[in-house]
Design a protein around this motif. Sequence first.
Motif, PDB file in Angstrom:
ATOM      1  N   GLU A  70       2.156   4.946 -16.712  1.00 30.82           N
ATOM      2  CA  GLU A  70       3.286   5.832 -17.006  1.00 30.82           C
ATOM      3  C   GLU A  70       4.296   5.873 -15.866  1.00 30.82           C
ATOM      4  OE1 GLU A  70       1.142   9.378 -17.949  1.00 30.82           O
ATOM      5  OE2 GLU A  70       0.611   8.675 -19.968  1.00 30.82           O
ATOM      6  N   MET A  71       3.868   5.534 -14.654  1.00 29.27           N
ATOM      7  CA  MET A  71       4.800   5.435 -13.529  1.00 29.27           C
ATOM      8  C   MET A  71       5.778   4.284 -13.703  1.00 29.27           C
ATOM      9  SD  MET A  71       2.572   5.949 -10.085  1.00 29.27           S
ATOM     10  CE  MET A  71       1.535   7.379  -9.843  1.00 29.27           C
ATOM     11  N   GLY A  72       5.324   3.235 -14.427  1.00 30.26           N
ATOM     12  CA  GLY A  72       6.181   2.075 -14.621  1.00 30.26           C
ATOM     13  C   GLY A  72       5.526   0.740 -14.363  1.00 30.26           C
ATOM     14  N   PRO A 109       0.795  -1.228   0.000  1.00 34.20           N
ATOM     15  CA  PRO A 109       0.000   0.000   0.000  1.00 34.20           C
ATOM     16  C   PRO A 109       0.827   1.277   0.000  1.00 34.20           C
ATOM     17  CG  PRO A 109       0.084  -0.920   2.195  1.00 34.20           C
ATOM     18  CD  PRO A 109       0.788  -1.894   1.298  1.00 34.20           C
ATOM     19  N   ASN A 110       2.108   1.171   0.354  1.00 36.39           N
ATOM     20  CA  ASN A 110       2.944   2.363   0.496  1.00 36.39           C
ATOM     21  C   ASN A 110       4.417   1.950   0.542  1.00 36.39           C
ATOM     22  OD1 ASN A 110       3.255   1.259   3.122  1.00 36.39           O
ATOM     23  ND2 ASN A 110       1.500   2.442   3.851  1.00 36.39           N
ATOM     24  N   ALA A 142       1.070  10.641  -5.867  1.00 34.09           N
ATOM     25  CA  ALA A 142       2.338  11.042  -5.257  1.00 34.09           C
ATOM     26  C   ALA A 142       2.838   9.969  -4.288  1.00 34.09           C
ATOM     27  CB  ALA A 142       2.171  12.380  -4.540  1.00 34.09           C
ATOM     28  N   MET A 143       1.916   9.278  -3.634  1.00 36.48           N
ATOM     29  CA  MET A 143       2.278   8.212  -2.708  1.00 36.48           C
ATOM     30  C   MET A 143       2.820   6.994  -3.449  1.00 36.48           C
ATOM     31  SD  MET A 143      -0.120   6.372   0.171  1.00 36.48           S
ATOM     32  CE  MET A 143      -1.348   5.799  -1.019  1.00 36.48           C
ATOM     33  N   PHE A 144       2.224   6.681  -4.605  1.00 34.37           N
ATOM     34  CA  PHE A 144       2.626   5.481  -5.323  1.00 34.37           C
ATOM     35  C   PHE A 144       3.862   5.684  -6.195  1.00 34.37           C
ATOM     36  CE2 PHE A 144      -2.013   4.146  -4.965  1.00 34.37           C
ATOM     37  CZ  PHE A 144      -1.747   3.243  -3.951  1.00 34.37           C
ATOM     38  N   GLU A 145       4.147   6.903  -6.608  1.00 31.52           N
ATOM     39  CA  GLU A 145       5.263   7.129  -7.534  1.00 31.52           C
ATOM     40  C   GLU A 145       6.581   6.582  -6.987  1.00 31.52           C
ATOM     41  OE1 GLU A 145       8.649   8.527  -9.429  1.00 31.52           O
ATOM     42  OE2 GLU A 145       8.081   9.231  -7.428  1.00 31.52           O
ATOM     43  N   PRO A 146       6.981   6.891  -5.736  1.00 26.72           N
ATOM     44  CA  PRO A 146       8.236   6.322  -5.250  1.00 26.72           C
ATOM     45  C   PRO A 146       8.166   4.817  -5.040  1.00 26.72           C
ATOM     46  CG  PRO A 146       7.145   7.578  -3.517  1.00 26.72           C
ATOM     47  CD  PRO A 146       6.402   7.850  -4.784  1.00 26.72           C
ATOM     48  N   VAL A 147       6.983   4.304  -4.734  1.00 29.92           N
ATOM     49  CA  VAL A 147       6.840   2.856  -4.566  1.00 29.92           C
ATOM     50  C   VAL A 147       7.144   2.155  -5.881  1.00 29.92           C
ATOM     51  CG1 VAL A 147       5.229   0.982  -4.027  1.00 29.92           C
ATOM     52  CG2 VAL A 147       5.130   3.121  -2.723  1.00 29.92           C
ATOM     53  N   ASN A 156      -6.759   6.428   2.852  1.00 33.65           N
ATOM     54  CA  ASN A 156      -6.561   7.597   3.716  1.00 33.65           C
ATOM     55  C   ASN A 156      -5.815   8.691   2.961  1.00 33.65           C
ATOM     56  OD1 ASN A 156      -6.818   9.045   6.122  1.00 33.65           O
ATOM     57  ND2 ASN A 156      -4.835   8.352   6.880  1.00 33.65           N
ATOM     58  N   SER A 157      -6.249   8.919   1.742  1.00 34.73           N
ATOM     59  CA  SER A 157      -5.571   9.826   0.823  1.00 34.73           C
ATOM     60  C   SER A 157      -6.632  10.594   0.042  1.00 34.73           C
ATOM     61  CB  SER A 157      -4.683   9.009  -0.131  1.00 34.73           C
ATOM     62  OG  SER A 157      -4.093   9.813  -1.118  1.00 34.73           O
ATOM     63  N   THR A 158      -6.186  11.465  -0.846  1.00 32.13           N
ATOM     64  CA  THR A 158      -7.088  12.055  -1.822  1.00 32.13           C
ATOM     65  C   THR A 158      -6.818  11.394  -3.165  1.00 32.13           C
ATOM     66  OG1 THR A 158      -5.579  13.804  -2.544  1.00 32.13           O
ATOM     67  CG2 THR A 158      -6.965  14.269  -0.600  1.00 32.13           C
ATOM     68  N   TYR A 159      -7.711  11.633  -4.105  1.00 33.15           N
ATOM     69  CA  TYR A 159      -7.495  11.089  -5.452  1.00 33.15           C
ATOM     70  C   TYR A 159      -6.132  11.516  -5.985  1.00 33.15           C
ATOM     71  CZ  TYR A 159      -7.910  10.698 -10.522  1.00 33.15           C
ATOM     72  OH  TYR A 159      -7.662  10.422 -11.833  1.00 33.15           O
ATOM     73  N   GLU A 160      -5.795  12.790  -5.821  1.00 34.90           N
ATOM     74  CA  GLU A 160      -4.555  13.304  -6.394  1.00 34.90           C
ATOM     75  C   GLU A 160      -3.321  12.856  -5.619  1.00 34.90           C
ATOM     76  OE1 GLU A 160      -2.424  14.748  -9.308  1.00 34.90           O
ATOM     77  OE2 GLU A 160      -4.621  14.825  -9.325  1.00 34.90           O
ATOM     78  N   THR A 161      -3.375  12.908  -4.298  1.00 35.28           N
ATOM     79  CA  THR A 161      -2.167  12.582  -3.528  1.00 35.28           C
ATOM     80  C   THR A 161      -1.831  11.091  -3.567  1.00 35.28           C
ATOM     81  OG1 THR A 161      -3.456  12.432  -1.481  1.00 35.28           O
ATOM     82  CG2 THR A 161      -2.410  14.554  -1.989  1.00 35.28           C
ATOM     83  N   GLN A 162      -2.800  10.233  -3.936  1.00 38.71           N
ATOM     84  CA  GLN A 162      -2.463   8.812  -4.043  1.00 38.71           C
ATOM     85  C   GLN A 162      -1.363   8.582  -5.080  1.00 38.71           C
ATOM     86  OE1 GLN A 162      -5.672   6.287  -5.532  1.00 38.71           O
ATOM     87  NE2 GLN A 162      -6.281   7.820  -7.049  1.00 38.71           N
TER      88      GLN A 162
END
Length: 309
Positions: A177-179, A91-92, A131-136, A123-129
């Motif tokens: 597009e993140m990969g 999840p993170n 940003a959370m997943f990009e580094p994962v 426990n996020s917003t549509y947009e911030t999810q």
Amino acid sequence: MSLPAVHRDPTLPERVTIYEVGARDGLQNESALVPLETKLEFVQRLTAAGLPIVEATSFVHPKWVPQLADAADLVSRLDLRGATPYPVLVPNERGLDRALEAGVTHVAVFASATETFAAKNLNSTYETQFAMFEPVVRRAVDAGVQVRAYLSMCFGDPWEGEVAVDRVVTAGKRLLEMGAYELSLGDTIGVGTAHHVEVLLDAYAEAGVGTDRLAMHFHDTYGQALANAYAALRRGVTTFDASAGGLGGCPYAKSATGNLATEDLVWMLDGLGVAHGVDLPALAETSVWMAQQLGRPSPSAVVRALTTG
């Protein structure tokens, strides 16, 4: 044990991949804790029945999904370098850390196409999810780990109603597009119908995303999962998520009942002459066994038909 007559439809794909989610998505909503040894045997039986991919568990915090608190112990008992991949949901970044420590080779992230479900499930917003997943995703890919992306609420949301097709396409493309190597489109509450599936897949095609990058994840709340799978198959989809015995649900969407039963999907594919590599009798026996462990009959129509009377 009877099997369907085969009438090959030459317009359909010759072979599909069944992505078995019973051990994770199928069990995560069970209120009574399933013992580790039972989960391990379930995964091993699914593998022996020929399922080419068996999603094993999720490295989610035990506070949120107590059923999967034994994720690390389960993964430590699996052959992660064998022929069958055992993906885990992360999840993170902390979940990814645990997965990498365990030596997994495939992970999945789980995003939402809607604002409300992102809040309730992540426990996020549509947009911030994103940003959370990009580094994962980036860290996993850099570590040589394959990343699959789930997108939930692709057909309807219990709080927001119907979800716009263009929103689903935009969200899914961002994950790819993140990969992510593959995007699984989820009908989380089972409200989709066959032509809705076709419209969504056509929209992805128009956006430059072919069916080779897509999988379908149907729930059978309104009895539409198999019809929806057939519609997707006719559009060229070759990867389908399914859960042995029709187990499953979502702890954050109470209207999300069981997944498309793997046996029901296999029966249909067998009749259509579409190869999949799964031993249906062995799979049905596994689902009967798991139903006994859970103390209730299997929801799968094919399991009931093959094992009663």
